[in-house]
Design an enzyme around this catalytic site. Structure first.
Site, short mmCIF file in Angstrom:
data_model
loop_
_atom_site.label_atom_id
_atom_site.label_comp_id
_atom_site.label_asym_id
_atom_site.label_seq_id
_atom_site.Cartn_x
_atom_site.Cartn_y
_atom_site.Cartn_z
CG LEU A 1 53.58 13.93 43.37
CD1 LEU A 1 52.88 14.33 44.66
CD2 LEU A 1 52.81 12.81 42.67
CG HIS A 2 58.61 17.32 45.38
ND1 HIS A 2 57.70 18.28 45.00
CD2 HIS A 2 59.17 17.77 46.53
CE1 HIS A 2 57.72 19.27 45.88
NE2 HIS A 2 58.60 18.98 46.83
CB VAL A 3 58.40 11.07 47.23
CG1 VAL A 3 58.41 10.32 48.58
CG2 VAL A 3 57.12 10.77 46.46
#
Ligand code: ZN
Length: 161
Positions: free
Chosen positions: A117-119
């Site tokens: 997960l990454h923003v």
């Protein structure tokens, strides 16, 4: 005698195991232009994108390898989103972006390339005439990343990068 042949399945079963995770690997390296990690907090870190859409394109990543936002604990989630907010402020003020695109791609079909997960935070300028032009070529990109990294660490008040 008939045999059930599923070459795709065979390839899946016998193929090389997932070759690690770029974000988990990056956390094991010392911070600098090699791993592009600008800063670390207890449950999240900020890293520059190696192939930026725009100069200053960076990502906030939970320290723990999770795939879905729902896997984050409340504490982790607060740390991730707190760092997103702080990074957006830094992009807006010290780095002078006129706007910021913030986004998460979940699943490969959405355009996600790394499962962890990454923003994404992509700084935007009117007409995108930003502090450094994006130019083709790996050598230029490395220089761009080096310069961007120095700007980020200075903007976050992190010395000696
Ligand atoms: Zn990972």
């Amino acid at each position: 005698m008939d045999r059930l042949i599923s070459p795709w399945r065979y390839a899946y079963v016998t193929g090389p195991r997932a070759e690690g995770c770029a974000f988990c690997d990056a956390q094991r390296k010392p911070d600098g232009v090699e791993n592009l990690i600008v800063l670390r907090e207890p449950h999240a870190f900020l890293v520059l994108n190696m192939y930026p859409y725009n100069s200053g394109h960076c990502m906030v990543v939970p320290a723990r390898h999770v795939v879905e936002p729902s896997e984050l604990s409340a504490e982790e989630s607060a740390c991730v989103w707190g760092l997103v907010a702080r990074t957006a402020d830094v992009l807006r003020k010290p780095l002078g972006a006129e706007g910021v695109n913030v986004g998460v791609n979940l699943g490969r079909v959405s355009g996600g390339s790394i499962e962890h997960l990454h923003v994404h935070l992509v700084p935007r300028w009117q007409g995108d005439t930003n502090f450094m032009p994006i130019t083709a070529g790996t050598k230029v990109l490395v220089e761009l990343l080096r310069d961007t990294y120095a700007r980020f660490t200075a903007a976050f008040g992190k010395p000696g990068a």
